[in-house]
Scaffold this active site. Structure first.
Site, PDB file in Angstrom:
ATOM      1  CG  LEU A 107     -37.955 -12.826  -3.408  1.00 13.25           C
ATOM      2  CD1 LEU A 107     -36.558 -12.217  -3.358  1.00 13.25           C
ATOM      3  CD2 LEU A 107     -38.985 -11.760  -3.731  1.00 13.25           C
ATOM      4  CG  HIS A 108     -40.004 -18.979  -5.951  1.00  5.87           C
ATOM      5  ND1 HIS A 108     -38.920 -19.512  -6.597  1.00  5.87           N
ATOM      6  CD2 HIS A 108     -39.731 -19.095  -4.631  1.00  5.87           C
ATOM      7  CE1 HIS A 108     -38.037 -19.955  -5.708  1.00  5.87           C
ATOM      8  NE2 HIS A 108     -38.512 -19.705  -4.502  1.00  5.87           N
ATOM      9  CB  ALA A 109     -44.542 -17.296  -9.604  1.00  4.78           C
ATOM     10  N   PRO A 114     -44.174 -12.544  -7.670  1.00  4.11           N
ATOM     11  CG  PRO A 114     -44.509 -13.084  -5.417  1.00  4.11           C
ATOM     12  CD  PRO A 114     -44.733 -13.608  -6.808  1.00  4.11           C
TER      13      PRO A 114
END
Length: 90
Positions: free
Chosen positions: A14-16, A18
């Site tokens: 759950l980075h960038a 997403p």
């Protein structure tokens, strides 16, 4: 309080991108949604910064929670996003 357990499907976690997609969808829901890993405090799912500081990586299980009218449908929608590979989503 309703909860959903879901496994993060995006390869980057759950980075960038997403995180941005999940935060935007969570913020649009009629109830406040929180997200946590088993060993962390919950953060607001509608916050990109909150999602990124959560440190949820590919394959991690997270717990979504919400309360109030529409909570179950909102959780189902966000759980489906988290369980989808959003790395190349448009």
């Amino acid at each position: 309080m309703f909860e959903r357990r879901v496994t993060v499907a995006s390869k980057v976690g759950l980075h960038a991108r997403p995180a941005a997609l999940v935060a935007k969808a969570a913020a649009a829901q009629p109830v406040k949604i929180t997200i946590r890993k088993d060993d962390t405090q919950p953060v607001e799912a509608g916050s990109i910064l909150g999602l990124m500081t959560l440190g949820a990586a590919f394959g991690d299980e997270v717990v979504l929670a919400a309360d109030g009218e529409g909570a179950e449908a909102a959780l189902d929608h966000i759980a489906q996003l988290v369980a989808t590979d959003l790395d190349n989503a448009n």
